[in-house]
Design a protein around this motif. Sequence first.
Motif, PDB file in Angstrom:
ATOM      1  N   THR A  92       0.841  -1.201   0.000  1.00 19.22           N
ATOM      2  CA  THR A  92       0.000   0.000   0.000  1.00 19.22           C
ATOM      3  C   THR A  92       0.878   1.255   0.000  1.00 19.22           C
ATOM      4  N   ASP A 137       0.991   5.647  -0.264  1.00 18.40           N
ATOM      5  CA  ASP A 137       0.248   6.849   0.085  1.00 18.40           C
ATOM      6  C   ASP A 137      -0.061   7.667  -1.181  1.00 18.40           C
ATOM      7  N   ASN A 181      -9.320   8.174  -5.796  1.00 17.38           N
ATOM      8  CA  ASN A 181      -8.094   8.874  -5.387  1.00 17.38           C
ATOM      9  C   ASN A 181      -8.261  10.373  -5.584  1.00 17.38           C
ATOM     10  N   SER A 226      -3.995   8.828  -1.704  1.00 14.48           N
ATOM     11  CA  SER A 226      -5.072   8.432  -0.793  1.00 14.48           C
ATOM     12  C   SER A 226      -5.381   9.555   0.204  1.00 14.48           C
ATOM     13  N   VAL A 260      -1.143  -0.613  -4.068  1.00 14.99           N
ATOM     14  CA  VAL A 260      -2.504  -0.168  -3.787  1.00 14.99           C
ATOM     15  C   VAL A 260      -2.449   1.273  -3.278  1.00 14.99           C
ATOM     16  N   GLU A 303      -5.111   3.705  -1.766  1.00 17.85           N
ATOM     17  CA  GLU A 303      -6.504   3.680  -1.288  1.00 17.85           C
ATOM     18  C   GLU A 303      -7.253   4.949  -1.686  1.00 17.85           C
ATOM     19  N   LYS A 304      -8.564   4.868  -1.528  1.00 14.66           N
ATOM     20  CA  LYS A 304      -9.415   6.050  -1.747  1.00 14.66           C
ATOM     21  C   LYS A 304      -8.972   7.206  -0.866  1.00 14.66           C
ATOM     22  N   GLN A 354      -9.762  10.593   1.364  1.00 17.95           N
ATOM     23  CA  GLN A 354     -10.874  11.114   2.163  1.00 17.95           C
ATOM     24  C   GLN A 354     -11.183  12.533   1.693  1.00 17.95           C
TER      25      GLN A 354
END
Lengths: 335, 616
Positions: free
Chosen positions: B9, B11, B41, B72, B225, B227-228, B230
Motif C-alpha cells: 500500500t 500513500d 483517489n 489516498s 494499492v 486507497e481512496k 478522504q
Amino acid sequence: MSENIMLKKSDFESDQAVRWCPGCGDYAILAQTQKIFPEITTEKEKVVFISGIGCSSRFPYYMNTYGFHTIHGRAPTIASGLKITNPDLSVWLVTGDGDGFSIGGNHMIHLLRRNINLNVMLFNNRIYGLTKGQYSPTSEQGKITYSTPMGSLDYPFNPSKLALGAEASFVAKTIDRELIHLQNMIKRASEHQGTSFIEIYQNCNIFNDGAFSELTDKTTKSDRVLSVEHGKPMIFGADSNKGIMLDGTTPRVVEIGKEFSLNDILIHDEGDRFIGDMLSNFTSSDTFPEPIGVLYCKERPTYDDLMVAQMGQAKHQSEKSLSDLLNAGDTWEVE
Amino acid sequence: MSKKIYKETLDHVTIRFAGDSGDGMQLSGGRFTQTSAVVGNDLSTLPDFPAEIRAPAGSLAGVSSFQIHFSSHEIHTPGENPDVLVAMNPAALKVHLKELKPGGTLIINKNAFTAKNLSLAGYETDPSEDGSLLDYYSCHFIEMSKLVTEACSDLELSPKIVDRTKNLCALGVLFWMYDRPLEPTVDWLNKKFKSKPEIIEANVRALNSGYNYGETAEIFTTKYVVEKAQLPKGKYRNMNGTLASCLGLLTASQKSGLPMTFAGYPITPASNLLHTLSNWKSFGIKTYQAEDEIAGIGAALGASYGGALGVTASSGPGIALKTEFLGLAVMTELPLVIINVQRGGPSTGLPTKTEQSDLLQAMYGRNGEAPIPVLSATTPGDCYFAAYEACRVAVKYMTPVILLTDGYLVNGSEPWLIPNPDDLPEFKTSFAKESSNGEKFKPFQRDENTLARPWAIPGTKGLEHRIGGLEKENISGNVSYDSDNHELMIDLRAKKIQKITNEIPETKIFGEEKGDLLILSWGSTHGACRSATETLLEKNAKVGHASIRWINPLPSDLGGIISNYKKVLIPEVNSGQLRKIIRSEYLVDAIGLNQMKGKPIGASSIVKKAEELMNE
C-alpha cells in the motif's frame, strides 16, 4: 400606433455643436443623412451609429440616435459584435479612407465577406484630415503632403473595387455635393439585406481641396460623371450623347447618334458582378467617366440571419440543462 | 501458471507517460486519470506537449508527456519527480530520465529502441541493452509493439493501425501494477469508436495484453494499492481548467439571464475555450471566430454594448493586441470579461508551456490611467468559480475584468466536487429604462454604492445617447476637454475599481495565523505553496499560506495579514511580478522564489527556500 408616427429631420439632430471645419463636405453628408432618416425608420431608438477615429468618425455625436465613437479602424468589430448580439438593430458604420482602409483595412474586408446586415458609409477625401494632412491609402501617387514632401510613393486603393473583391453584396458610390443622390444611396443601403457599402467622395477643403472638383464643377461634371441606374443605359455627357458600349468584354466610351445608337449602349444590371467589377475599374481613369450610383447589389444570406438559424437549430437539437453539463462524464460519489 | 504477487500500500504515486507525439501519451494519461478518479483517489495532472503539431517522429522535439499524481489523501500538485516513467521510445527516455526518482520504476517499449530511434535521440549505445539503467532503476523492457501485434494477429487491420494501440498496452501494464479496473477504459473505447468495432477490438486486446503481461511475467511481483482519498462528501467528476472556465461562464449567463457572446481568435493554449463554448449554442451562447485578436475583443465589447455579456479569451501575445480596446472598455464603462490563459513569453515564447508572467501586463498594460480588476484561478476546478466571479463583477461594476489562468490550469485536471449554481453569489442585472418624468437620460450618473454607471442598451426608447473613447463630462457623458473634469473622472474610475474590495471575502490563512513566514501566492502556484506549507507545518515551522484570488483590487485585509509574519515569501512562475506589487503597496521587503522553466514550481523548492529564510 405611436410607433408609426413619421419622425422629422430635427428628431435626428443631437444637441451637440457640430465641430467640423467650415466648408467641410461632412456637413452635407450629415444633413442629407438626417433628412432621409425619417423615411428609413420610425424607431430611432433602434438606430446605432458606430465610428472609428478621424474627422468622419465624429459623426455619431451629431445624430440623435444611439452612437459609439470607438477606436481607430476598429468600428467594424464593435458593429459586428453588436449586430450579431441584437440583429433587430439598424447599425450604421461611419468611417474614412484612413480609418476604414488603412488602420482598419483588415476588419473592413472581413465585415464585407461575412455580409453582416449593417451599413457602411465611407467618407473618402483621399487625405488624413484630423492628423493634419498626411497622404492616405486612397491618395494619388506622388502626392505632396507633410509626410511626403517629395511626393508619396504609395499606389492607392480603390475602395469600391476592394469592397467588391472582398465579396461585398452591395456597393454604391456618391458625392457629398450630389445631395439628392446621396440621400437615395443612403435609402438604398438601408433597404439592402447584407453589408451595404457606400463610398462617398467628400471634399476636405483644408488639406485636399478640390480633390473631386472635376466631378462637382458644373462645367466638367456632366462629362466626367456617369450616374448609373438599374435597367437604364449607361449614358452621360452634357447632351446625354455619350455612353458605355461593350466591345466583346471590353468597355468603350462611344458617342451616340453617329456610328452608334442608344440601342448599342450597355444597360446597367446591379445584380451582374461583371458589370459591377467593370464600373469599379472606371475610377481614376482618363478614358472613362467616374461612375456613381449602385454599382452592384445582389443579396445572399447574411451572417446574422445564418447565426439566428444556427442558434435555433441548436436549441431544437439539444435540451440539455446547465445541471446536465455540470454532471456530465464519469461521476462518482464520496460518502 | 501461478506466481506469488505481493500487495504493497502506497500513500501517493506520480507516474509520467512519455513518448512520441504520435504515441498517444495524452490518451493513456487521460484514461489513467479517469480511472484513478473513479476509484476515489485525489489527483492532479500535468500534460506537456510540444508546440509543433507533428515534430519528426522519434526526435527529441517531438516528445509529449503526461504526468499524474494520485493519492489516498488530499493533494495539491501534479507531483515533481515521478516514481514511474513510461518511455515509449529512446527520445522520451532521453528527455525524461533525469527527472525519474532514483530507484524509480522504468517501463520501456523495447521495440522502439531501434538503431534509427537511438540515433535520433543521440544514444551511442542502446540503454535498454548496455545495462546502464539497471543499477539505478527498476527496469521493465517490454516488447509492446510485438505484444499488440500478436494480440491482434487475426484482425484484418493494417500493421500501422495495430502498432498505434501500444499506448493501451502500456496503460494495461500500469493498470495491473496499480490494481485498477479496466472497465472504465473499455466503456470509453466503446463510446469513442462506436462506429469502428474493429478499432475497439484492437484497443481492448492491446489493453488486455499489457494487463496480462503484468499478471504473467515473472518480473512483476508486486502490485501497489493506493486507497481512496478522504475527500469532502458529494458527487465528483474529473475537471480540467478549460471546461471549468467555460462552465463558469455558462453559469454566469444562466444565473444572470444575460445572453453571452464569446468572440475570440485561435491561440494556444486558449483556443479550447472557443471550441467548448461553440457546442453550447442551445444555451443562447453565441460564439464568433473573429479575423484577429483585436476584432475578438471589439466584437465582445460590441456585444456588451448591446446588452449581452461579452467575453473574449486569449494568451499573452493576443492580449497585447487587445490592449487598446481594454482602454476603450475602461473609458466607456461597459462590462467585459477577458480571459488570459498565460503561456511562456515574451513574444511567441513557449506557446504550450505555462507561466505567470502576464500579471503586470494585466495590471498596467494600457495607456493612460486605466485601472482594470484582475483576478486569478488557483486550480483547474477553481477556474469555474473565478470565471463566474469575473462575469458577476464586470456587470455589477460596469467594467472590463481580466481573469488570469495559465497553460497548467487549463490543461491540468483534478477531481471536482460538482457545485450547485444556487450556492454561488447572487447575480442580478438590470438595464436602464426611460425616466417617467421626462428627465434627460444621464449615461454617467453613478450608483452610490458601486459607482457603476447605468447599462443603457440600444433599442431602449428614450435613452438615445453617445459614448466613446473621448473623455466624458461627469454625469452627462458629453465629450469634455475640461481639465478639472478629466481629473475627477480619472478619480471616479479608480474609486469604482477600489469598491470591488467589498466583493472579496476574508482571506483564509492555512497554517499559522502569525509567525515566522507567510507564503503568499496567486494563481496556479497555490497548490505547490499549500503542499510546501503542509510539509513545513509537519516540521513545526511557524508558517502560514495565503492565496489571493484578486490582485486588483487587493483584499483589504492583506496588509494586516502580512504584518503578522516576520517574512513574506512569494513563489511565482515569473521574475517577481506580484512581489513588485506587494512591495509597492505595503512597503514590505517581500522575498521571491522565481522559476521560469515552462512548468509549475515544485513544492520541494518552496520548502527549501522557506527553510533557508527561516534559518537566516
